[in-house]
Design a protein around this motif. Structure first.
Motif, PDB file in Angstrom:
ATOM      1  N   ALA A  25       0.840  -1.201   0.000  1.00 30.97           N
ATOM      2  CA  ALA A  25       0.000   0.000   0.000  1.00 30.97           C
ATOM      3  C   ALA A  25       0.867   1.239   0.000  1.00 30.97           C
ATOM      4  O   ALA A  25       1.840   1.345   0.745  1.00 30.97           O
ATOM      5  N   THR A  26       0.478   2.170  -0.859  1.00 28.63           N
ATOM      6  CA  THR A  26       1.104   3.491  -0.938  1.00 28.63           C
ATOM      7  C   THR A  26      -0.008   4.519  -0.797  1.00 28.63           C
ATOM      8  O   THR A  26      -1.189   4.158  -0.765  1.00 28.63           O
ATOM      9  N   THR A  27       0.368   5.786  -0.717  1.00 22.71           N
ATOM     10  CA  THR A  27      -0.649   6.840  -0.677  1.00 22.71           C
ATOM     11  C   THR A  27      -0.296   7.930  -1.678  1.00 22.71           C
ATOM     12  O   THR A  27       0.864   8.123  -2.038  1.00 22.71           O
ATOM     13  N   GLU A  28      -1.340   8.626  -2.088  1.00 19.54           N
ATOM     14  CA  GLU A  28      -1.173   9.791  -2.941  1.00 19.54           C
ATOM     15  C   GLU A  28      -2.249  10.791  -2.542  1.00 19.54           C
ATOM     16  O   GLU A  28      -3.445  10.481  -2.612  1.00 19.54           O
ATOM     17  N   LYS A  29      -1.808  11.969  -2.081  1.00 17.83           N
ATOM     18  CA  LYS A  29      -2.730  13.016  -1.627  1.00 17.83           C
ATOM     19  C   LYS A  29      -3.734  12.472  -0.610  1.00 17.83           C
ATOM     20  O   LYS A  29      -4.917  12.775  -0.658  1.00 17.83           O
ATOM     21  N   GLY A  30      -3.237  11.632   0.309  1.00 16.16           N
ATOM     22  CA  GLY A  30      -4.060  11.097   1.386  1.00 16.16           C
ATOM     23  C   GLY A  30      -4.938   9.919   1.001  1.00 16.16           C
ATOM     24  O   GLY A  30      -5.646   9.370   1.843  1.00 16.16           O
ATOM     25  N   VAL A  31      -4.891   9.489  -0.257  1.00 19.61           N
ATOM     26  CA  VAL A  31      -5.707   8.372  -0.723  1.00 19.61           C
ATOM     27  C   VAL A  31      -4.829   7.116  -0.779  1.00 19.61           C
ATOM     28  O   VAL A  31      -3.762   7.140  -1.402  1.00 19.61           O
ATOM     29  N   PRO A  32      -5.260   6.006  -0.147  1.00 19.13           N
ATOM     30  CA  PRO A  32      -4.464   4.778  -0.188  1.00 19.13           C
ATOM     31  C   PRO A  32      -4.657   4.016  -1.501  1.00 19.13           C
ATOM     32  O   PRO A  32      -5.744   4.020  -2.076  1.00 19.13           O
ATOM     33  N   TYR A  33      -3.588   3.379  -1.946  1.00 19.05           N
ATOM     34  CA  TYR A  33      -3.601   2.523  -3.126  1.00 19.05           C
ATOM     35  C   TYR A  33      -2.937   1.210  -2.741  1.00 19.05           C
ATOM     36  O   TYR A  33      -1.842   1.217  -2.176  1.00 19.05           O
ATOM     37  N   VAL A  34      -3.587   0.090  -3.026  1.00 17.44           N
ATOM     38  CA  VAL A  34      -3.069  -1.226  -2.665  1.00 17.44           C
ATOM     39  C   VAL A  34      -2.985  -2.083  -3.919  1.00 17.44           C
ATOM     40  O   VAL A  34      -3.887  -2.065  -4.748  1.00 17.44           O
ATOM     41  N   ARG A  35      -1.898  -2.838  -4.019  1.00 18.27           N
ATOM     42  CA  ARG A  35      -1.747  -3.781  -5.111  1.00 18.27           C
ATOM     43  C   ARG A  35      -0.974  -4.990  -4.600  1.00 18.27           C
ATOM     44  O   ARG A  35      -0.223  -4.915  -3.634  1.00 18.27           O
ATOM     45  N   SER A  36      -1.172  -6.120  -5.301  1.00 20.23           N
ATOM     46  CA  SER A  36      -0.425  -7.340  -4.993  1.00 20.23           C
ATOM     47  C   SER A  36       0.871  -7.321  -5.790  1.00 20.23           C
ATOM     48  O   SER A  36       0.866  -6.952  -6.970  1.00 20.23           O
ATOM     49  N   VAL A  37       1.955  -7.714  -5.134  1.00 19.02           N
ATOM     50  CA  VAL A  37       3.261  -7.758  -5.792  1.00 19.02           C
ATOM     51  C   VAL A  37       3.989  -9.040  -5.408  1.00 19.02           C
ATOM     52  O   VAL A  37       3.780  -9.583  -4.320  1.00 19.02           O
ATOM     53  N   ASP A  38       4.832  -9.523  -6.311  1.00 15.39           N
ATOM     54  CA  ASP A  38       5.739 -10.620  -5.971  1.00 15.39           C
ATOM     55  C   ASP A  38       6.872 -10.026  -5.166  1.00 15.39           C
ATOM     56  O   ASP A  38       7.433  -8.998  -5.547  1.00 15.39           O
ATOM     57  N   ALA A  39       7.202 -10.666  -4.060  1.00 13.26           N
ATOM     58  CA  ALA A  39       8.251 -10.132  -3.190  1.00 13.26           C
ATOM     59  C   ALA A  39       9.112 -11.259  -2.636  1.00 13.26           C
ATOM     60  O   ALA A  39       8.699 -12.427  -2.592  1.00 13.26           O
ATOM     61  N   TYR A  40      10.287 -10.876  -2.224  1.00 19.80           N
ATOM     62  CA  TYR A  40      11.254 -11.781  -1.590  1.00 19.80           C
ATOM     63  C   TYR A  40      11.741 -11.080  -0.327  1.00 19.80           C
ATOM     64  O   TYR A  40      12.091  -9.897  -0.360  1.00 19.80           O
ATOM     65  N   TYR A  41      11.783 -11.809   0.797  1.00 16.94           N
ATOM     66  CA  TYR A  41      12.192 -11.225   2.075  1.00 16.94           C
ATOM     67  C   TYR A  41      13.606 -11.661   2.451  1.00 16.94           C
ATOM     68  O   TYR A  41      13.987 -12.826   2.267  1.00 16.94           O
ATOM     69  N   GLU A  42      14.339 -10.708   3.044  1.00 15.63           N
ATOM     70  CA  GLU A  42      15.669 -11.004   3.580  1.00 15.63           C
ATOM     71  C   GLU A  42      16.082  -9.902   4.551  1.00 15.63           C
ATOM     72  O   GLU A  42      15.980  -8.713   4.219  1.00 15.63           O
ATOM     73  N   ASN A  43      16.515 -10.262   5.746  1.00 17.13           N
ATOM     74  CA  ASN A  43      17.127  -9.338   6.708  1.00 17.13           C
ATOM     75  C   ASN A  43      16.368  -8.032   6.933  1.00 17.13           C
ATOM     76  O   ASN A  43      16.922  -6.945   6.789  1.00 17.13           O
ATOM     77  N   GLY A  44      15.082  -8.140   7.266  1.00 15.62           N
ATOM     78  CA  GLY A  44      14.316  -6.948   7.611  1.00 15.62           C
ATOM     79  C   GLY A  44      13.797  -6.139   6.450  1.00 15.62           C
ATOM     80  O   GLY A  44      13.358  -5.005   6.630  1.00 15.62           O
ATOM     81  N   ALA A  45      13.835  -6.708   5.237  1.00 16.95           N
ATOM     82  CA  ALA A  45      13.365  -5.966   4.054  1.00 16.95           C
ATOM     83  C   ALA A  45      12.742  -6.914   3.034  1.00 16.95           C
ATOM     84  O   ALA A  45      13.133  -8.081   2.932  1.00 16.95           O
ATOM     85  N   PHE A  46      11.787  -6.375   2.282  1.00 11.28           N
ATOM     86  CA  PHE A  46      11.217  -7.075   1.139  1.00 11.28           C
ATOM     87  C   PHE A  46      11.774  -6.442  -0.129  1.00 11.28           C
ATOM     88  O   PHE A  46      11.990  -5.226  -0.174  1.00 11.28           O
ATOM     89  N   TYR A  47      11.991  -7.269  -1.150  1.00 18.06           N
ATOM     90  CA  TYR A  47      12.525  -6.813  -2.425  1.00 18.06           C
ATOM     91  C   TYR A  47      11.548  -7.169  -3.539  1.00 18.06           C
ATOM     92  O   TYR A  47      11.031  -8.290  -3.580  1.00 18.06           O
ATOM     93  N   ILE A  48      11.319  -6.209  -4.434  1.00 18.30           N
ATOM     94  CA  ILE A  48      10.315  -6.334  -5.477  1.00 18.30           C
ATOM     95  C   ILE A  48      10.921  -5.818  -6.779  1.00 18.30           C
ATOM     96  O   ILE A  48      11.549  -4.749  -6.798  1.00 18.30           O
ATOM     97  N   ILE A  49      10.740  -6.550  -7.869  1.00 19.05           N
ATOM     98  CA  ILE A  49      11.134  -6.061  -9.186  1.00 19.05           C
ATOM     99  C   ILE A  49       9.939  -5.278  -9.728  1.00 19.05           C
ATOM    100  O   ILE A  49       8.811  -5.779  -9.735  1.00 19.05           O
ATOM    101  N   THR A  50      10.182  -4.064 -10.167  1.00 19.43           N
ATOM    102  CA  THR A  50       9.088  -3.233 -10.652  1.00 19.43           C
ATOM    103  C   THR A  50       9.589  -2.273 -11.722  1.00 19.43           C
ATOM    104  O   THR A  50      10.758  -2.327 -12.119  1.00 19.43           O
TER     105      THR A  50
END
Length: 138
Positions: A25-50
């Protein structure tokens, strides 16, 4: 970047240290936007190709605070554009993403010749993880 307790880190690696779909989820001018993404987790972070010119990256450039959600997990983080997938500084994480996403990464959806094909890193800042009846907060 947040350092998770060893038990939480092990659960996160087991659950998300592979090709996983999460909600971003991200926001723009106070409006939330949600999308599904492929992600990989490692050491406190998620990584996404975009794609660098996508709405999500434009929104993150304006406000890097994001929210994510996955299997029995929700968190906040900071979205960071690591830049072009193919640049030398990204070679280690790019290799891990190639391995994690091996099933689909070269199916033609990504153009690795295009410097707008980037890696988005979501560094976790706080969250809640549920596992076998235990609630972990960080």
């Amino acid at each position: 970047m947040i350092k998770l307790e060893q038990e939480v880190e092990e659960i996160m690696k087991e659950r998300f240290g592979k090709d996983m779909i999460i909600a971003l989820a991200t926001t723009e001018k106070g409006v939330p936007y949600v999308r599904s993404v492929d992600a990989y987790y490692e050491n406190g972070a998620f990584y996404i190709i975009t794609y660098a010119l996508s709405n999500k990256m434009r929104q993150i450039a304006e406000n890097p605070v994001v929210a994510i959600s996955g299997d029995w997990f929700t968190a906040h983080g900071k979205g960071i554009n690591l830049g072009y997938f193919g640049k030398e500084e990204n070679s280690l994480i790019a290799g891990k993403l190639r391995n994690a996403f091996a099933e689909w990464i070269d199916n033609g959806h990504n153009n690795f010749e295009d410097e707008n094909t980037i890696i988005l890193c979501v560094e976790l800042t706080d969250g809640v993880l549920l596992s076998h009846g235990t609630r972990y907060e960080f």
